[in-house]
Every structure is written in structure tokens, then in C-alpha cells.
Design an enzyme around this catalytic site. Structure first.
Site, PDB file in Angstrom:
ATOM      1  N   ARG A 257       0.903  -1.197  -0.040  1.00 41.09           N
ATOM      2  CA  ARG A 257      -0.169  -0.115   0.043  1.00 41.09           C
ATOM      3  C   ARG A 257       0.824   1.201  -0.091  1.00 41.09           C
ATOM      4  O   ARG A 257       0.550   2.136  -0.625  1.00 41.09           O
ATOM      5  CB  ARG A 257      -0.893  -0.078   1.204  1.00 41.09           C
ATOM      6  CG  ARG A 257      -2.069   1.036   1.216  1.00 41.09           C
ATOM      7  CD  ARG A 257      -3.046   0.781   2.203  1.00 41.09           C
ATOM      8  NE  ARG A 257      -2.462   0.863   3.719  1.00 41.09           N
ATOM      9  CZ  ARG A 257      -3.253   0.652   4.625  1.00 41.09           C
ATOM     10  NH1 ARG A 257      -4.555   0.152   4.735  1.00 41.09           N
ATOM     11  NH2 ARG A 257      -2.766   0.678   5.569  1.00 41.09           N
TER      12      ARG A 257
ATOM     13  N   LYS B  92      -2.620   6.462   1.230  1.00 43.33           N
ATOM     14  CA  LYS B  92      -2.414   6.905   2.750  1.00 43.33           C
ATOM     15  C   LYS B  92      -1.759   8.210   2.558  1.00 43.33           C
ATOM     16  O   LYS B  92      -0.250   8.089   3.109  1.00 43.33           O
ATOM     17  CB  LYS B  92      -1.976   5.971   3.461  1.00 43.33           C
ATOM     18  CG  LYS B  92      -2.763   5.709   4.969  1.00 43.33           C
ATOM     19  CD  LYS B  92      -2.277   4.383   5.730  1.00 43.33           C
ATOM     20  CE  LYS B  92      -2.876   4.699   7.113  1.00 43.33           C
ATOM     21  NZ  LYS B  92      -4.303   4.696   7.384  1.00 43.33           N
TER      22      LYS B  92
ATOM     23  N   GLU C  46     -16.264   6.176   3.656  1.00 40.96           N
ATOM     24  CA  GLU C  46     -15.804   5.812   5.105  1.00 40.96           C
ATOM     25  C   GLU C  46     -15.618   7.086   5.964  1.00 40.96           C
ATOM     26  O   GLU C  46     -16.573   8.054   5.691  1.00 40.96           O
ATOM     27  CB  GLU C  46     -14.367   5.484   4.653  1.00 40.96           C
ATOM     28  CG  GLU C  46     -13.660   6.340   4.131  1.00 40.96           C
ATOM     29  CD  GLU C  46     -11.891   5.848   3.998  1.00 40.96           C
ATOM     30  OE1 GLU C  46     -11.852   5.108   5.026  1.00 40.96           O
ATOM     31  OE2 GLU C  46     -11.246   5.996   3.039  1.00 40.96           O
TER      32      GLU C  46
HETATM   33  C1  LIG Z   1      -5.283   3.942   7.760  1.00 39.05           C
HETATM   34  C2  LIG Z   1      -6.852   4.256   7.151  1.00 39.05           C
HETATM   35  C3  LIG Z   1      -7.821   3.138   7.463  1.00 39.05           C
HETATM   36  C4  LIG Z   1      -7.585   1.846   7.962  1.00 39.05           C
HETATM   37  O1  LIG Z   1      -6.792   1.081   7.520  1.00 39.05           O
HETATM   38  P1  LIG Z   1      -5.820  -0.212   8.203  1.00 39.05           P
HETATM   39  O2  LIG Z   1      -4.820  -0.564   7.179  1.00 39.05           O
HETATM   40  O3  LIG Z   1      -6.873  -1.379   8.606  1.00 39.05           O
HETATM   41  O4  LIG Z   1      -5.461   0.401   9.410  1.00 39.05           O
HETATM   42  C5  LIG Z   1      -8.984   3.576   6.818  1.00 39.05           C
HETATM   43  N1  LIG Z   1      -9.228   4.689   6.168  1.00 39.05           N
HETATM   44  C6  LIG Z   1      -8.145   5.549   6.236  1.00 39.05           C
HETATM   45  C7  LIG Z   1      -8.677   6.856   5.352  1.00 39.05           C
HETATM   46  C8  LIG Z   1      -7.108   5.421   6.559  1.00 39.05           C
HETATM   47  O5  LIG Z   1      -6.119   6.232   6.387  1.00 39.05           O
END
Ligand SMILES: *Cc1c(COP(=O)(O)O)cnc(C)c1O
Length: 342
Positions: A82, A184, A220
Site C-alpha cells: 500500500r 495513505k 468511509e
Molecule cells: C489507515 C486508514 C484506514 C484503516 O486502514 P488499516 O489498514 O485497517 O489500518 C481506513 N481509512 C483511512 C482513510 C485510513 O487512512
């Protein structure tokens, strides 16, 4: 190995520096080997790319002590992959995925005394990140980058018991279609600070963001993916190109289908149908799943049958199974548990 003398059960989610972190630098078109250092500070130009144009991305994962005393991380290969997607989208040089995993191993092993003991509820949070470090004033990618991983022990998420969250449907948007919602990037969080503070000021725990184009579909929250359970027990998670692909959510969907034998669907979820779900939760590394009890929107509110005092039964089962796998109490699917040799 002696553990540090920390009141693990009462730790919060804050930055507590540990002795060692990993640092690698990208210069003249290549990464150096990187090394562990005790220096927690970074000195850079006032004109560094990260400071001017926010060229930075990050990851988050945890190290756990298992029931039989091993130190493990959970699917770090997915964090490596990722981060490489995030880097490509931000015109940053990918830190090789195998080197990423080696660096995680090194940092965790060097800080083994900081990995909280089994049963304490605390974990070691690991934060890999990368940023443009050389001076950039005309808008373009930096030519030099730093990749770092630090870690910090964090306390149990549900201290004093589970408390389902109350969400509000935000008037702000989180991520544009074809934007950066699926990576991210630090910038996704910078712009979410105002909406989340507004939500807090209005008495809500978090925002539910809808798709910006039609405002009819669930995306989300600021930092966690949604998971819903229908009244007939199907686990549903929203599909959209602007949702960050949560490793926790992807793992829970596999747990639902392959381990628990439930029906699990990833599909577009209309806001209109949320009122018909039996359970709702937020998925991410920090809490695994936080139950949602209520969603308030203009003109009404949705109260899930699971209520405001506990997790719904299906979300509880998913939570128990995934945390059981992470803590070594239950057998893990192939490749999910990555042991750290201390
Ligand atoms: C990091 C993140 C998540 C959760 O991801 P995990 O890999 O499960 O920790 C969900 N939404 C956003 C916007 C994120 O930055």
C-alpha cells in the site's frame, strides 16, 4: 528479555518515543541501505518539499506479543504494497517492499522491550512514513526523500469497556472521485481535521463521508472503513475507488467468509439503505472494529438495533476472531502472521 516498566493497561494513544528508529535516504536516484538510529529528530531545509507541498505518505501497523510469547506483526506485506501505491500516486520513489518488511523487523526487534506483554491489551504501534526533504519551490516532486519507521506503545483501545460511537453525516467531502482517497497521504488527514473538529464540537465522535459526486453512497470516516451487517447476517462493506483499502477491513471480510462461513459482500452501499442494517462498525488497525450505535443526519437519525452499550453479535464475533488470530490464540490464514526474530 525484560519488558520496560510501563503501566501498559493505562497507556493512551500518544507518542512515547522508544530508543530506536529506522532511517533511509534517497539521493541521486537511489535509496541507501538505511540504518537504525537513536536520533528522534529530523533537520531539514525550510523549503523542504514536505513542508511546502505536503509530499508525504505513511503507514500504520502493530506488533503484538502472542500467547506463547512470540513477537509478531500482522500482514506487513500489505502495508509495504500500500505504501508503494501511495508513493507512485505522489511521485515519490518506492521504498522496496522487501526492504520495508526488513526495516519493520529491525525496528521491532531493536525495540522488543517496548512490545507490550500478552494480555495487557496494549500493542506496539509502528509508523512507517516518507517525505520529500530537499528544497522545492517551483511545484514539482522533490529529488531527495527520507523513509523512516518509528514505533510507540499504545494502550488498549476500549479502556473501561466498549462504547459504540455516534456519527454524523458530514457536509464536507473526504476524497474526490479519482483523487487521493485510496492512498495513505498526509494531505487526506490535513483536510479532515476541520470536519472532525466540527463534528466533535457538535457532540459527535466521527464523520460519515458520502461520495462527493452524488452524495448518495457511503464512503468511509476520516480514518476507518465501514462494515455493516444485514438483518439476515450478511457482512457488507462499501465499494468505491476513493476509499482507503483498509487491511483490517480486507482481513475481516476474509474472516467472515472463509473462517466463519458467513456471506460477505463488497458493493456500493446507498445511504438510503443504512437504516436497514442490523450492525455497523468502523475498521482500522487502531481499534480493529469500533461499533457504531447511531448516525445523525439532516432530518433524522439511525439507531442500530445493537444499541449504545455493546458490540452487535456479528461484529463481536468478527472482532474476537481477528484479534484471536493476531494474538496467536487462533490459527491464522497462510501468511498473515509475520514473526519477528528477536
Ligand atoms: C489507515 C486508514 C484506514 C484503516 O486502514 P488499516 O489498514 O485497517 O489500518 C481506513 N481509512 C483511512 C482513510 C485510513 O487512512
Amino acid at each position: 528479555m525484560e519488558k520496560k516498566n510501563v503501566d501498559w493497561a493505562n497507556l493512551g494513544f500518544g507518542y512515547m518515543p522508544t530508543e530506536w528508529r529506522f532511517v533511509a535516504n534517497y539521493r541521486d536516484g537511489k535509496w541507501d541501505d538505511g540504518e537504525l538510529t537513536q536520533d528522534a529528530t529530523i533537520t531539514m531545509s525550510e523549503c523542504a518539499g514536505v513542508l511546502q507541498y505536503a509530499q508525504t505518505c505513511f503507514e500504520g501497523l502493530k506488533a503484538y506479543t502472542t500467547e506463547d510469547g512470540r513477537i509478531v506483526t500482522f500482514r506487513p506485506d500489505l502495508n509495504a504494497a500500500r505504501m508503494s501505491d501511495s508513493c507512485k500516486r505522489l511521485e515519490m520513489p518506492v521504498f522496496p517492499e522487501d526492504k520495508f518488511i526488513e526495516a519493520v523487523e529491525k525496528v521491532v526487534a531493536a525495540n522488543a522491550e517496548w512490545v507490550p506483554p500478552y494480555g495487557s491489551g496494549a500493542t506496539l504501534y509502528i509508523r512507517p512514513f516518507m517525505f520529500g526533504i530537499n528544497p522545492v519551490i517551483g511545484v514539482k516532486p522533490a529529488t531527495e526523500y527520507q523513509f523512516r519507521i518509528f514505533c510507540t506503545p499504545v494502550g488498549p483501545y476500549f479502556k473501561g469497556g466498549v462504547k459504540p460511537l455516534t456519527l454524523t453525516v458530514s457536509d464536507f467531502d473526504r476524497a474526490a472521485p479519482h483523487g487521493t482517497g485510496n492512498i495513505k497521504a498526509g494531505l487526506n488527514y490535513a483536510m479532515s481535521l476541520h470536519p472532525v473538529m466540527e463534528a466533535h464540537r457538535n457532540g459527535f465522535d466521527e464523520n460519515m463521508y458520502l461520495d462527493p459526486a452524488t452524495r448518495t453512497k457511503v464512503e468511509e470516516t476520516g480514518g476507518a472503513n465501514f462494515l455493516f451487517v444485514t438483518k439476515d447476517g450478511t457482512v457488507v462493506t462499501p465499494q468505491s475507488d476513493s476509499i482507503l483499502p483498509s487491511i483490517t477491513r480486507r482481513s475481516l471480510m476474509i474472516v467472515a467468509e472463509k473462517v466463519l462461513g458467513m456471506k460477505a459482500e463488497q458493493r456500493e452501499v446507498l445511504f438510503e439503505e443504512v437504516k436497514d442494517f442490523a450492525e455497523c462498525g468502523l475498521c482500522g488497525t487502531a481499534a480493529v472494529i469500533s461499533p457504531v450505535g447511531k448516525i445523525v443526519y439532516k432530518g433524522g437519525e439511525i439507531c442500530f438495533p445493537s444499541g449504545m452499550t455493546q458490540m452487535g453479535p456479528t461484529i463481536q464475533k468478527l472482532y474476537d476472531t481477528l484479534t484471536g488470530i493476531q494474538m496467536g490464540r487462533l490459527e491464522a490464514p497462510e501468511g498473515w502472521i509475520h514473526e519477528i526474530n528477536v
